[in-house]
Enzyme design. Structure first.
Site, PDB file in Angstrom:
ATOM      1  N   LYS A  87     -39.862  27.166  85.491  1.00 25.19           N
ATOM      2  CA  LYS A  87     -39.066  28.358  85.828  1.00 25.19           C
ATOM      3  C   LYS A  87     -39.867  29.591  85.433  1.00 25.19           C
ATOM      4  O   LYS A  87     -40.254  29.750  84.265  1.00 25.19           O
ATOM      5  CB  LYS A  87     -37.762  28.300  85.048  1.00 25.19           C
ATOM      6  CG  LYS A  87     -36.556  28.771  85.803  1.00 25.19           C
ATOM      7  CD  LYS A  87     -35.307  28.452  85.007  1.00 25.19           C
ATOM      8  CE  LYS A  87     -34.090  29.040  85.644  1.00 25.19           C
ATOM      9  NZ  LYS A  87     -32.907  28.871  84.796  1.00 25.19           N
TER      10      LYS A  87
HETATM   11  O1  G3P Z   1     -29.873  29.604  84.337  1.00 30.28           O
HETATM   12  C1  G3P Z   1     -29.670  30.866  84.859  1.00 30.28           C
HETATM   13  C2  G3P Z   1     -28.236  31.255  85.082  1.00 30.28           C
HETATM   14  O2  G3P Z   1     -27.500  30.233  85.663  1.00 30.28           O
HETATM   15  C3  G3P Z   1     -27.571  32.010  83.983  1.00 30.28           C
HETATM   16  O3  G3P Z   1     -26.190  32.131  84.141  1.00 30.28           O
HETATM   17  O4  G3P Z   1     -23.954  32.778  83.320  1.00 30.28           O
HETATM   18  O5  G3P Z   1     -25.994  33.398  81.974  1.00 30.28           O
HETATM   19  O6  G3P Z   1     -25.486  34.550  84.120  1.00 30.28           O
HETATM   20  P1  G3P Z   1     -25.359  33.288  83.345  1.00 30.28           P
END
Ligand code: G3P
Length: 215
Positions: A87
């Site tokens: 990533k």
């Molecule tokens: O892994 C990246 C993403 O899914 C993060 O989600 O909820 O922290 O915006 P969030």
């Protein structure tokens, strides 16, 4: 559409695997910290533990933000397990690194994508996945699912191979909305996935069938 789980929690990953619908895992430094996984060695062991549970791609995020550092970390992460997808953040050196890594056959997930322009750059660089963060866009009064639909349209128009991985999913309805938008993959915690099971008419109907069977 593939289902990835967005967590570093091994129990949640096992539970989703057990349901039989899991195609992969995404993690990020915040999710690793949430599980208390610290230090290079522990972090790397945790990635291999995840790979051994799940039969599919596992995204592991680099910390470096300069080209050389990203490449060094990416090659180390990719060497951990064949299921690892590196990533890489959507920054200038990240785009250069994705181009280099794709030429070496290392799979990448371009993360922190918030616009169609960024998604075009990720695809041009040869990213395996692009991760638009839909929940974080919704948080600032911008339609995250709409961005997914726009990226899908652009990629189809130009026949890009990069898969659209809808990330930052916050609730169950985001999943069918992303499916309608044509996302190749959704990644989310276990709770929104389990929410897909729920319908009161299913519960009422089952209760009646079981009661009638007992008559
Ligand atoms: O892994 C990246 C993403 O899914 C993060 O989600 O909820 O922290 O915006 P969030």
């Amino acid at each position: 559409m593939k289902f990835f789980i967005d967590t570093a929690n091994l129990d949640e990953i096992r539970e989703a695997m057990d349901l039989g619908i899991l195609d992969g895992v995404t993690t990020n430094p915040s999710l690793m910290a949430k599980e208390g996984i610290k230090g290079e060695e522990n972090i790397r062991k945790h990635y291999t533990d995840i790979c051994e549970i799940v039969d599919g791609d596992v995204s592991a995020e680099v910390i470096a933000t300069d080209f050389e550092g990203i490449i060094r970390e990416a090659e180390e992460l990719a060497a951990l397990h064949p299921q690892i997808v590196v990533k890489v953040p959507m920054i200038k050196d990240g785009v250069k690194a994705i181009k280099y890594l794709s030429s070496k056959g290392i799979k990448t997930n371009c993360t922190l994508v918030f616009s169609t322009g960024q998604a075009i750059l990720a695809a041009k660089a040869g990213a395996t996945y692009v991760s638009p963060f839909i929940g974080r866009l919704d948080d600032i009064s911008t339609d995250g699912v709409e961005l997914v639909a726009q990226i899908v349209d652009i990629y189809r128009y130009y026949d890009f191979d990069t898969q659209v991985l809808a990330a930052s999913i916050r609730h169950t309805m985001h999943i069918p909305q992303c499916a309608e938008a044509g996302a190749d993959v959704v990644t989310c915690p276990l709770k929104p996935i389990m929410g897909l099971l729920k319908h009161p008419l299913t519960d009422i109907g089952l209760e009646k069938f079981l009661a009638d069977h007992g008559k």
